[in-house]
Design an enzyme around this catalytic site. Structure first.
Site, short mmCIF file in Angstrom:
data_model
loop_
_atom_site.label_atom_id
_atom_site.label_comp_id
_atom_site.label_asym_id
_atom_site.label_seq_id
_atom_site.Cartn_x
_atom_site.Cartn_y
_atom_site.Cartn_z
N ASP A 189 0.85 -1.19 0.00
CA ASP A 189 0.00 0.00 0.00
C ASP A 189 0.89 1.24 0.00
O ASP A 189 1.37 1.68 1.04
CB ASP A 189 -0.92 0.00 1.22
CG ASP A 189 -1.93 1.15 1.17
OD1 ASP A 189 -1.74 2.08 0.37
OD2 ASP A 189 -2.91 1.10 1.93
N HIS A 194 0.77 8.05 3.81
CA HIS A 194 1.47 7.37 4.90
C HIS A 194 2.98 7.56 4.87
O HIS A 194 3.69 6.98 5.70
CB HIS A 194 1.13 5.88 4.87
CG HIS A 194 -0.34 5.60 4.82
ND1 HIS A 194 -1.17 5.89 5.88
CD2 HIS A 194 -1.13 5.11 3.84
CE1 HIS A 194 -2.42 5.57 5.55
NE2 HIS A 194 -2.42 5.11 4.31
N ILE A 209 0.17 9.38 8.62
CA ILE A 209 -0.50 8.49 9.57
C ILE A 209 -0.19 7.04 9.23
O ILE A 209 0.22 6.71 8.11
CB ILE A 209 -2.02 8.71 9.56
CG1 ILE A 209 -2.61 8.44 8.16
CG2 ILE A 209 -2.36 10.11 10.04
CD1 ILE A 209 -4.13 8.53 8.09
N GLY A 212 -4.42 2.27 7.93
CA GLY A 212 -5.49 1.64 8.69
C GLY A 212 -5.29 0.13 8.78
O GLY A 212 -5.54 -0.48 9.82
#
Length: 285
Positions: A189, A194, A209, A212
């Site tokens: 990903d 990110h 961040i 998820g």
């Protein structure tokens, strides 16, 4: 350009063929922090080729179609996209290596209204290329914060698992590294949210961040540690609702309740007093 409902309703994903290697299996586990104590033989089994095991949640990375929401034909403001919910059912043990196929489809698109966003529900079958067997089903919802009010129907999604009101049976703290997202992204990903501080700030975050699905993988790690004695074969399903992001370097605290052959859980960041995962459910063989 608004969300293109017609294009999305007829969106066709090509099958994604993937050659899974032992290196991939170990790298995924390292992205979740397995091996934090390199002398713990039970954790080591997920990051060392001698007796290597697969974290069941790795299914969410397999046969991944890529960050397809950046395709301009979708009309989606991809910088405002967030992962809403994640569901997983494991039908057969995942291999540590082998030839796999990911087959993705859009199941539903829900219009929550102008200023309220839209939700896209997808599912993906993880298939053993040699036998044709479906090993797992991965499902998710994507919250498109900037794309509501396109004129679609406000369709309900699956009912989330309830969290018991009593005190948890287990509490498990898992620390993340400041570079955790940079490790995890190597499992496939590559959303710049990110990794790139400029993209993160444009999306409204102070810094990049954690994925998820990395937080989701931490949930699998917490369940394996507290309820399964690190036996991967016991964990056959894992569902969560994402409620807030984790910043790499934070410690994630899991509250876990045992409910027969299932467990309920939620996760928070103690230092910020914010819940990051909610309505969690884990199923066991």
């Amino acid at each position: 350009m608004p969300l293109n409902y017609e294009a999305l309703s007829n969106w066709e994903f090509e099958d994604v063929a993937q050659t899974l290697t032992e290196r991939d299996t170990m790298l995924y586990a390292l992205g979740l922090g397995f091996g934090e104590n390199p002398t713990d033989e039970k954790e080591l089994a997920y990051v060392y080729e001698d007796g290597l095991m697969v974290v069941p949640s790795m299914a969410v990375t397999l046969g991944y179609p890529g960050f397809w929401l950046r395709d301009p034909r979708t009309g989606i403001d991809w910088k405002k996209v967030l992962h809403g919910e994640q569901w997983l059912d494991v039908y057969k043990p995942l291999p540590v290596k082998g030839e796999l196929i990911g087959r993705t489809r859009i199941d539903q698109i829900s219009d929550k209204g102008e200023e309220r966003g839209a939700v896209i529900y997808l599912s993906r079958d993880i298939i053993n290329a040699a036998s044709g067997e479906t090993l797992a089903k991965v499902s998710m919802s994507t919250f498109c914060r900037g794309d509501g009010g396109f004129g679609g129907e406000n369709k309900p999604g699956p009912t989330p698992a309830s969290i018991p009101e009593r005190e948890p049976d287990h509490v498990c703290d898992l620390a993340t590294l400041p570079r955790q997202a940079l490790i995890y992204r190597l499992s496939g990903d590559f959303n710049p949210l990110h990794a790139d501080p400029k993209v993160a700030r444009a999306a409204g975050f102070e810094r990049p961040i954690l994925h998820g699905l990395a937080t989701y993988g931490l949930a699998a790690r917490a369940i394996l540690k507290t309820l399964c004695d690190y036996d991967a074969s016991r964990l056959t399903g894992l569902d969560v609702r994402f409620s807030a992001p984790v910043y790499p370097g934070e410690t994630v605290r899991f509250h876990i309740w045992r409910e027969g052959n299932e467990a309920r859980f939620k996760a928070s960041i103690p230092e910020r007093q914010v819940v990051v995962l909610n309505n969690g459910a884990a199923r066991f063989a």
